[in-house]
Design a protein around this motif. Structure first.
Motif, PDB file in Angstrom:
ATOM      1  N   UNK A  10      45.588  43.317  45.747  1.00 64.97           N
ATOM      2  CA  UNK A  10      46.293  43.328  44.335  1.00 64.97           C
ATOM      3  C   UNK A  10      45.407  42.483  43.329  1.00 64.97           C
ATOM      4  N   UNK A  11      45.257  40.961  43.856  1.00 63.85           N
ATOM      5  CA  UNK A  11      44.810  39.965  43.129  1.00 63.85           C
ATOM      6  C   UNK A  11      43.332  40.304  42.928  1.00 63.85           C
ATOM      7  N   UNK A  12      42.669  40.767  44.029  1.00 64.87           N
ATOM      8  CA  UNK A  12      41.151  41.157  43.839  1.00 64.87           C
ATOM      9  C   UNK A  12      40.878  42.263  43.045  1.00 64.87           C
ATOM     10  N   UNK A  13      41.709  43.372  43.221  1.00 66.15           N
ATOM     11  CA  UNK A  13      41.688  44.469  42.132  1.00 66.15           C
ATOM     12  C   UNK A  13      41.446  43.903  40.458  1.00 66.15           C
ATOM     13  N   UNK A  14      42.429  43.032  40.423  1.00 66.97           N
ATOM     14  CA  UNK A  14      42.721  42.404  38.872  1.00 66.97           C
ATOM     15  C   UNK A  14      41.623  41.809  38.540  1.00 66.97           C
ATOM     16  N   UNK A  15      41.166  40.869  39.494  1.00 70.00           N
ATOM     17  CA  UNK A  15      39.701  40.039  39.208  1.00 70.00           C
ATOM     18  C   UNK A  15      38.588  41.033  38.896  1.00 70.00           C
ATOM     19  N   UNK A  16      38.553  42.148  39.594  1.00 70.35           N
ATOM     20  CA  UNK A  16      37.298  43.189  39.339  1.00 70.35           C
ATOM     21  C   UNK A  16      37.334  43.616  38.325  1.00 70.35           C
ATOM     22  N   UNK A  17      38.515  44.131  37.780  1.00 68.54           N
ATOM     23  CA  UNK A  17      38.493  44.953  36.493  1.00 68.54           C
ATOM     24  C   UNK A  17      38.183  43.922  35.251  1.00 68.54           C
ATOM     25  N   UNK A  18      38.938  42.686  35.460  1.00 71.34           N
ATOM     26  CA  UNK A  18      38.530  41.731  34.370  1.00 71.34           C
ATOM     27  C   UNK A  18      37.116  41.514  34.233  1.00 71.34           C
ATOM     28  N   UNK A  19      36.710  41.259  35.248  1.00 72.63           N
ATOM     29  CA  UNK A  19      35.140  40.881  35.495  1.00 72.63           C
ATOM     30  C   UNK A  19      34.156  41.842  35.138  1.00 72.63           C
ATOM     31  N   UNK A  20      34.506  43.165  35.432  1.00 74.32           N
ATOM     32  CA  UNK A  20      33.565  44.223  35.032  1.00 74.32           C
ATOM     33  C   UNK A  20      32.861  44.280  33.683  1.00 74.32           C
ATOM     34  N   UNK A  21      31.339  44.272  33.863  1.00 79.75           N
ATOM     35  CA  UNK A  21      30.647  44.406  32.587  1.00 79.75           C
ATOM     36  C   UNK A  21      30.437  42.945  32.036  1.00 79.75           C
ATOM     37  N   UNK A  22      31.125  41.829  32.502  1.00 80.72           N
ATOM     38  CA  UNK A  22      30.950  40.531  31.782  1.00 80.72           C
ATOM     39  C   UNK A  22      29.623  39.946  32.457  1.00 80.72           C
ATOM     40  N   UNK A  23      29.357  40.128  33.279  1.00 79.10           N
ATOM     41  CA  UNK A  23      28.146  39.441  33.967  1.00 79.10           C
ATOM     42  C   UNK A  23      28.946  38.439  34.963  1.00 79.10           C
ATOM     43  N   UNK A  24      30.123  38.197  35.147  1.00 76.25           N
ATOM     44  CA  UNK A  24      30.753  37.275  35.902  1.00 76.25           C
ATOM     45  C   UNK A  24      30.901  38.022  37.552  1.00 76.25           C
ATOM     46  N   UNK A  25      30.372  37.455  38.451  1.00 77.11           N
ATOM     47  CA  UNK A  25      30.242  37.857  39.785  1.00 77.11           C
ATOM     48  C   UNK A  25      31.650  37.532  40.637  1.00 77.11           C
ATOM     49  N   UNK A  26      31.849  38.498  41.573  1.00 85.97           N
ATOM     50  CA  UNK A  26      32.930  38.259  42.108  1.00 85.97           C
ATOM     51  C   UNK A  26      32.648  37.727  43.646  1.00 85.97           C
ATOM     52  N   UNK A  27      33.352  36.836  44.184  1.00 87.98           N
ATOM     53  CA  UNK A  27      33.494  36.459  45.682  1.00 87.98           C
ATOM     54  C   UNK A  27      34.710  36.689  46.399  1.00 87.98           C
ATOM     55  N   UNK A  28      34.799  37.344  47.355  1.00 87.73           N
ATOM     56  CA  UNK A  28      36.081  37.197  48.191  1.00 87.73           C
ATOM     57  C   UNK A  28      36.367  35.922  49.134  1.00 87.73           C
ATOM     58  N   UNK A  29      37.228  35.787  49.629  1.00 86.50           N
ATOM     59  CA  UNK A  29      37.647  34.489  50.469  1.00 86.50           C
ATOM     60  C   UNK A  29      37.050  34.363  51.694  1.00 86.50           C
TER      61      UNK A  29
END
Length: 429
Positions: A289-308
């Motif tokens: 759930x947390x990562x899905x929220x992170x993913x949508x918030x970051x989409x298109x912003x240029x901010x990249x995602x990292x898992x734990x």
């Protein structure tokens, strides 16, 4: 039917849009266009590391990268010295793909065992006397500068400071100040510098770091926004605020263009949700759930995602190592399939399965992705009619494989007919 002249051309029908209406549309949407360009600039086009290695500040030294590489190779050679042994460990078929992956992983552990290194002054370091942490911050900066100068530093390197909560705020700011000022004195900020802000609960804590970095840049004569940072998502407040609003997007906005990544903190976040220690994992529902929220918030912003990370360490007998490797490999593959292309590694023996999972992910899909790219460019169609957005995703997939060493440019060019510049263009880089 009569023709109506519009802007010098003829159109069928008896009515048209007036120039005033068109001008009104432009006036209405100009601020929206500017806002879209500001908030959603897209990916930076730079390389994203496949992992981040965390090392406590007191354990970091000039030989850390070499030591991790050596210990990773020893574990690999001892417990997966052949492709068949690696296949058995991971529960995969011992085919040509795995043989290729095995050779590439061994070469990677020799050439570049760590892609991103974070020297930890937070949980991995803990509370220390001020004089001790002051000295450690200066020492870390000098070691980083020396490694960058002699070419032994990984592509990305930096520190994780203590968070902006009241109890440790001054200590975190002091460590950051000493680290950055020492880097400047030792030759300047490295291109691959990365800072990590942990345990963010309110967007104002992100703004606070922005103001500090603005002040430092001005006083040091650095370009504006020279220093960026990652935001670590480790608390429930970072996902859902007290008013019920999702808060990750607010934190990205508060960074004012400096946020480079969102990193999920597996164990702190799980604990904040009340998950028992035995069930705290990257694949727990609260993590998804947390990562899905992170993913949508970051989409298109240029901010990249990292898992734990996983806290199951591959040590002990071969049976124990293989069990830990299977777990780690499967978690990494799960993250990759969910578009989390980076994660944390906490032990040298995690590196073999990190690269085995990453390399297999990019190599097994290379033929199909390349064929679809070639068909898209040639407008040849095929079994799938791809759109520009899909071509962008396909080229991004190939480029990430190139960046980490999973695939080679020569084979990509042979399969697609495209060079690196053309792939970058298709990916929007």
């Amino acid at each position: 039917m009569s023709q109506v002249e519009v802007d010098g051309s003829k159109s069928e029908g008896g009515a048209s849009f007036s120039s005033a209406a068109r001008a009104a549309v432009e006036a209405l949407l100009a601020p929206v266009d500017a806002e879209l360009a500001r908030r959603y600039p897209g990916d930076s086009g730079t390389r994203q590391p496949v992992h981040t290695v965390y090392v406590p500040a007191d354990a970091f030294d000039a030989d850390t990268v070499q030591t991790w590489g050596r210990e990773a190779r020893e574990a690999f050679d001892t417990h997966a010295g052949t492709p068949a042994e690696l296949a058995a460990a991971l529960g995969l078929p011992a085919d040509d793909l795995l043989a290729d992956v095995h050779a590439r992983v061994r070469a990677k552990l020799e050439r570049e065992p760590i892609e991103d290194l974070r020297i930890d002054f937070e949980d991995g370091y803990g509370p220390r006397p001020d004089a001790e942490e002051d000295a450690a911050a200066v020492r870390a900066a000098r070691l980083v500068s020396a490694a960058v100068a002699d070419g032994s530093a990984p592509p990305y390197i930096g520190i994780r400071i203590k968070c902006m909560e009241a109890a440790v705020r001054d200590r975190g700011i002091r460590t950051l100040e000493l680290f950055l000022s020492t880097l400047l004195a030792e030759g300047g900020l490295p291109d691959g510098l990365v800072l990590t802000l942990p345990k963010v609960t309110y967007a104002e804590q992100v703004t606070a770091l922005v103001r500090l970095l603005e002040d430092f840049e001005q006083r040091a004569g650095l370009p504006a926004k020279r220093i960026g940072f990652e935001i670590q998502i480790e608390t429930t407040q970072a996902i859902l605020g007290p008013d019920g609003r999702a808060t990750v997007a607010l934190m990205i906005d508060a960074a004012e263009g400096r946020a480079t990544g969102l990193h999920y903190g597996t164990f702190d976040y799980s604990a904040s949700c009340g998950v028992s220690a035995a069930y705290q994992s990257m694949d727990h529902p609260v993590a998804d759930h947390a990562k899905a929220v992170m993913q949508v918030a970051a989409a298109g912003t240029g901010v990249r995602l990292s898992d734990g990370s996983t806290n199951v360490i591959p040590t002990g007998s071969t049976e124990q190592v293989h069990a830990a490797w299977k777990l780690h490999h499967d978690l990494v593959r799960r993250s990759l399939a969910r578009a989390y292309y980076q994660g944390w590694d906490m032990h040298p023996a995690h590196l073999p399965t990190r690269y085995a999972a990453v390399y297999a992910f990019y190599r097994e899909g290379l033929q199909a992705a390349s064929a679809r790219l070639a068909a898209y460019v040639a407008k040849a169609g095929g079994d799938v009619m791809d759109e520009p957005a899909t071509a962008k995703a396909l080229s991004g997939y190939v480029l990430r494989g190139l960046d980490c060493g999973a695939v080679d440019l020569a084979e990509v060019t042979e399969l697609t007919g495209l060079d690196r510049k053309q792939l970058d263009a298709l990916a929007g880089r």
